[in-house]
Structure formats: structure tokens, C-alpha cells
Write a protein that holds these residues in place. Structure first.
Motif, mmCIF file in Angstrom:
data_model
loop_
_atom_site.group_PDB
_atom_site.id
_atom_site.type_symbol
_atom_site.label_atom_id
_atom_site.label_comp_id
_atom_site.label_asym_id
_atom_site.label_seq_id
_atom_site.Cartn_x
_atom_site.Cartn_y
_atom_site.Cartn_z
ATOM 1 N N LEU A 1 0.879 -1.126 0.081
ATOM 2 C CA LEU A 1 -0.015 -0.120 -0.021
ATOM 3 C C LEU A 1 0.933 1.372 0.074
ATOM 4 O O LEU A 1 0.694 2.351 -0.747
ATOM 5 C CB LEU A 1 -1.062 -0.052 1.097
ATOM 6 C CG LEU A 1 -2.167 -0.992 1.288
ATOM 7 C CD1 LEU A 1 -2.710 -1.037 2.449
ATOM 8 C CD2 LEU A 1 -2.951 -0.650 -0.069
ATOM 9 N N LEU A 2 1.774 1.269 0.744
ATOM 10 C CA LEU A 2 2.790 2.230 0.845
ATOM 11 C C LEU A 2 3.430 2.646 -0.664
ATOM 12 O O LEU A 2 3.328 3.867 -1.129
ATOM 13 C CB LEU A 2 3.782 2.257 1.831
ATOM 14 C CG LEU A 2 4.879 3.324 1.926
ATOM 15 C CD1 LEU A 2 4.211 4.558 2.742
ATOM 16 C CD2 LEU A 2 6.074 2.879 3.127
ATOM 17 N N LEU A 3 3.975 1.874 -0.991
ATOM 18 C CA LEU A 3 4.889 1.821 -2.451
ATOM 19 C C LEU A 3 3.725 2.344 -3.579
ATOM 20 O O LEU A 3 4.045 3.273 -4.466
ATOM 21 C CB LEU A 3 5.571 0.531 -3.067
ATOM 22 C CG LEU A 3 6.591 0.440 -1.872
ATOM 23 C CD1 LEU A 3 7.453 -0.969 -2.285
ATOM 24 C CD2 LEU A 3 7.722 1.479 -1.930
ATOM 25 N N ILE A 4 2.793 1.618 -3.543
ATOM 26 C CA ILE A 4 1.444 1.993 -4.701
ATOM 27 C C ILE A 4 1.132 3.282 -4.348
ATOM 28 O O ILE A 4 1.057 4.148 -5.405
ATOM 29 C CB ILE A 4 0.380 0.985 -4.702
ATOM 30 C CG1 ILE A 4 0.809 -0.287 -5.064
ATOM 31 C CG2 ILE A 4 -0.725 1.550 -5.514
ATOM 32 C CD1 ILE A 4 1.091 -0.559 -6.494
ATOM 33 N N SER A 5 0.938 3.697 -3.069
ATOM 34 C CA SER A 5 0.327 5.045 -2.779
ATOM 35 C C SER A 5 1.201 6.158 -3.408
ATOM 36 O O SER A 5 1.081 7.179 -4.069
ATOM 37 C CB SER A 5 0.051 5.363 -1.562
ATOM 38 O OG SER A 5 -1.017 4.382 -0.962
ATOM 39 N N LEU A 6 2.550 5.873 -3.013
ATOM 40 C CA LEU A 6 3.762 6.936 -3.306
ATOM 41 C C LEU A 6 3.950 6.950 -4.994
ATOM 42 O O LEU A 6 4.210 7.998 -5.458
ATOM 43 C CB LEU A 6 5.073 6.448 -2.516
ATOM 44 C CG LEU A 6 5.121 6.486 -1.013
ATOM 45 C CD1 LEU A 6 6.495 5.816 -0.582
ATOM 46 C CD2 LEU A 6 4.928 8.015 -0.712
ATOM 47 N N SER A 7 3.923 5.677 -5.421
ATOM 48 C CA SER A 7 3.926 5.782 -6.976
ATOM 49 C C SER A 7 2.829 6.699 -8.005
ATOM 50 O O SER A 7 3.133 7.131 -8.824
ATOM 51 C CB SER A 7 4.003 4.346 -7.522
ATOM 52 O OG SER A 7 2.495 3.883 -7.557
ATOM 53 N N TYR A 8 1.825 6.836 -6.953
ATOM 54 C CA TYR A 8 0.711 7.708 -7.719
ATOM 55 C C TYR A 8 0.832 9.146 -7.137
ATOM 56 O O TYR A 8 0.312 10.303 -7.809
ATOM 57 C CB TYR A 8 -0.593 7.297 -7.361
ATOM 58 C CG TYR A 8 -0.928 6.037 -8.305
ATOM 59 C CD1 TYR A 8 -1.484 6.293 -9.403
ATOM 60 C CD2 TYR A 8 -1.064 4.856 -7.630
ATOM 61 C CE1 TYR A 8 -1.614 4.913 -10.321
ATOM 62 C CE2 TYR A 8 -1.332 3.599 -8.566
ATOM 63 C CZ TYR A 8 -1.724 4.028 -9.894
ATOM 64 O OH TYR A 8 -1.819 2.626 -10.648
ATOM 65 N N ILE A 9 1.459 9.360 -5.704
ATOM 66 C CA ILE A 9 1.314 10.721 -5.455
ATOM 67 C C ILE A 9 2.528 11.368 -5.661
ATOM 68 O O ILE A 9 2.436 12.617 -5.787
ATOM 69 C CB ILE A 9 1.365 10.418 -3.804
ATOM 70 C CG1 ILE A 9 -0.202 9.876 -3.280
ATOM 71 C CG2 ILE A 9 1.404 11.787 -2.827
ATOM 72 C CD1 ILE A 9 -0.255 9.566 -1.903
ATOM 73 N N LEU A 10 3.944 10.871 -5.522
ATOM 74 C CA LEU A 10 4.891 11.705 -5.927
ATOM 75 C C LEU A 10 5.124 11.714 -7.285
ATOM 76 O O LEU A 10 4.707 10.977 -8.074
ATOM 77 C CB LEU A 10 6.027 10.801 -5.187
ATOM 78 C CG LEU A 10 6.306 10.589 -3.770
ATOM 79 C CD1 LEU A 10 7.384 9.693 -3.698
ATOM 80 C CD2 LEU A 10 6.203 11.883 -2.754
ATOM 81 N N PRO A 11 5.750 12.981 -7.487
ATOM 82 C CA PRO A 11 5.951 13.496 -8.849
ATOM 83 C C PRO A 11 7.210 12.495 -9.394
ATOM 84 O O PRO A 11 8.312 13.109 -9.471
ATOM 85 C CB PRO A 11 6.259 15.109 -8.800
ATOM 86 C CG PRO A 11 6.678 15.113 -7.758
ATOM 87 C CD PRO A 11 6.116 14.084 -6.737
ATOM 88 N N LEU A 12 7.213 11.208 -9.816
ATOM 89 C CA LEU A 12 7.930 10.523 -10.284
ATOM 90 C C LEU A 12 8.260 10.256 -11.829
ATOM 91 O O LEU A 12 7.173 10.581 -12.480
ATOM 92 C CB LEU A 12 8.237 9.208 -9.541
ATOM 93 C CG LEU A 12 8.099 9.120 -8.131
ATOM 94 C CD1 LEU A 12 7.365 7.579 -7.520
ATOM 95 C CD2 LEU A 12 9.260 9.483 -7.520
ATOM 96 N N THR A 13 9.257 10.022 -12.297
ATOM 97 C CA THR A 13 9.551 9.662 -13.604
ATOM 98 C C THR A 13 8.924 8.285 -13.838
ATOM 99 O O THR A 13 8.362 7.560 -12.798
ATOM 100 C CB THR A 13 11.086 9.551 -14.155
ATOM 101 O OG1 THR A 13 11.584 8.296 -13.340
ATOM 102 C CG2 THR A 13 11.687 10.572 -14.000
ATOM 103 N N LEU A 14 8.395 7.982 -15.144
ATOM 104 C CA LEU A 14 7.896 6.748 -15.566
ATOM 105 C C LEU A 14 8.530 5.599 -15.033
ATOM 106 O O LEU A 14 7.804 4.630 -14.446
ATOM 107 C CB LEU A 14 7.413 6.832 -16.948
ATOM 108 C CG LEU A 14 6.276 5.745 -17.717
ATOM 109 C CD1 LEU A 14 4.929 6.040 -16.713
ATOM 110 C CD2 LEU A 14 6.125 5.831 -18.889
ATOM 111 N N LEU A 15 9.748 5.563 -15.111
ATOM 112 C CA LEU A 15 10.615 4.287 -14.723
ATOM 113 C C LEU A 15 10.575 4.425 -13.319
ATOM 114 O O LEU A 15 10.416 3.028 -12.860
ATOM 115 C CB LEU A 15 12.155 4.481 -15.313
ATOM 116 C CG LEU A 15 12.293 3.817 -16.444
ATOM 117 C CD1 LEU A 15 12.090 4.721 -17.615
ATOM 118 C CD2 LEU A 15 13.511 2.911 -16.638
ATOM 119 N N ALA A 16 10.572 5.512 -12.578
ATOM 120 C CA ALA A 16 10.509 5.372 -10.920
ATOM 121 C C ALA A 16 9.171 4.841 -10.388
ATOM 122 O O ALA A 16 9.290 3.705 -9.572
ATOM 123 C CB ALA A 16 10.927 6.748 -10.375
#
Length: 193
Positions: free
Chosen positions: A112-127
């Protein structure tokens, strides 16, 4: 003061095994669709950047349609994953006093933490893809670790695996499961005089 634990009901063990398989399958589907979407978006962005006329409808329409379809499949796999995870947690509590245990709940929390962070943080597509792959690994590791612990507790090595139904010769003996059918078979099998 000791509490005796009774062995889990066979139906609860079957539900746990089925839920374990479904959590793993839906998580694999979710990961595959997310990686396909990331690849298509990356390919689409590259194609638009290299195109002479990026507003050309013929080149972007199939890509957008495919991404929309993958978005729908992602939504369905997320709902399936959520439902099967809830069933897995409930059934784990029915077969073991500690439920999924620290490994199972830890895997769910990290997921849940990693999925949430992948949608919330402004990351590159690879990140984003890296976070989601890490979430998938945490989920599968937690589910497999919980299944292994519950296998040891219950002594059932087949939990989570595909149920094996092996037909025996006695299964074909109608007299054991319904004598009336056996009499009918015997009556029809004899030649009339």
C-alpha cells in the motif's frame, strides 16, 4: 491459563488456499497491465516527440484507445485484487489465530505504501514502475510467507496449490454411492430372454 486451538474447518482451509491463489493471480495481472501501460505511454510519448505532426489523429487514436482499455483492465484487476485480499485476510484469521501474521500484514503495508507513493509523488515513469514492481514483490512475498507459516501450523502442504482430485476405481462403483443406480445398471446390462 491456556487456550486450546481447534483445527481449522476444511472449508476454511480451502477458502484460504483459493484466496491465496487469487491474490497472487490478480497481483500478477495488475503488474503486467501496469507495465504494459507504462511501456505504451513511454512509446507514445517518444512517438509524439519524434513525429512531424504530433496532432495527427490516425497515429494517436489507437494508442489512446489501447491505453483506455488497459486502464479499464487495471481497474478490474485492482478491484479483484482488493476483494481477494480481503477474503484472504478473513480466511487467514479463520485458519490461524494470528491471521496472516507479521509477514502477511507487513507485505500488505509495504504494498500500500509503495503503490500510494507511486501515484502521489511526482516521479518519472521508470521510477513509478520501480515502485510498483517493489509493491508487487512485497505483496507476493507477504502472501507466500503467510501461506508457508499456515502450512506449517496446519500440516497441510497443499494450501495455496491447485487442489488435486485423483479419481479412484471406487469412484466408479455405483453400488457405493447409490445402490439404486447400481440396480438400474445391472438391470439394463443383462440381456432379456
Amino acid at each position: 491459563m491456556s487456550f486450546e486451538t481447534k483445527p481449522p474447518h476444511e472449508g476454511n482451509l480451502e477458502t484460504f488456499g483459493l484466496a491465496t491463489r487469487r491474490v497472487i493471480r490478480f497481483s500478477i495481472a495488475f503488474l503486467v497491465v501496469l507495465l504494459l501501460s507504462a511501456g505504451l505511454v513511454l512509446g507514445g510519448v517518444t512517438a509524439v516527440q519524434n513525429a512531424a505532426d504530433p496532432t495527427e489523429v490516425l497515429s494517436s487514436a489507437p494508442l489512446l484507445l489501447t491505453i483506455m482499455i488497459l486502464g479499464f483492465v487495471t481497474f478490474v484487476s485492482m478491484i479483484g485484487l482488493l476483494a481477494s485480499t480481503i477474503v484472504w485476510i478473513v480466511s487467514a484469521h479463520k485458519v490461524s489465530p494470528t491471521g496472516p501474521g507479521a509477514a502477511g500484514y507487513g507485505g500488505l503495508f509495504v504494498t500500500l505504501l509503495l503503490i500510494s507513493l507511486s501515484y502521489i509523488l511526482p516521479l518519472t515513469l521508470l521510477a513509478q514502475a520501480g515502485f510498483r514492481i517493489g509493491a508487487w514483490l512485497a505483496l507476493v512475498a507477504g502472501v507466500v510467507a503467510a501461506r508457508g507459516r499456515i502450512r506449517r501450523e496446519t500440516g497441510r502442504a497443499d494450501l495455496g496449490g491447485r487442489p488435486r482430485t485423483i479419481l479412484q476405481s471406487d469412484d466408479w462403483d455405483a453400488s457405493k454411492w447409490d445402490p439404486e443406480v447400481q440396480r438400474d445398471i445391472d438391470r439394463r446390462g443383462r440381456p432379456t430372454e
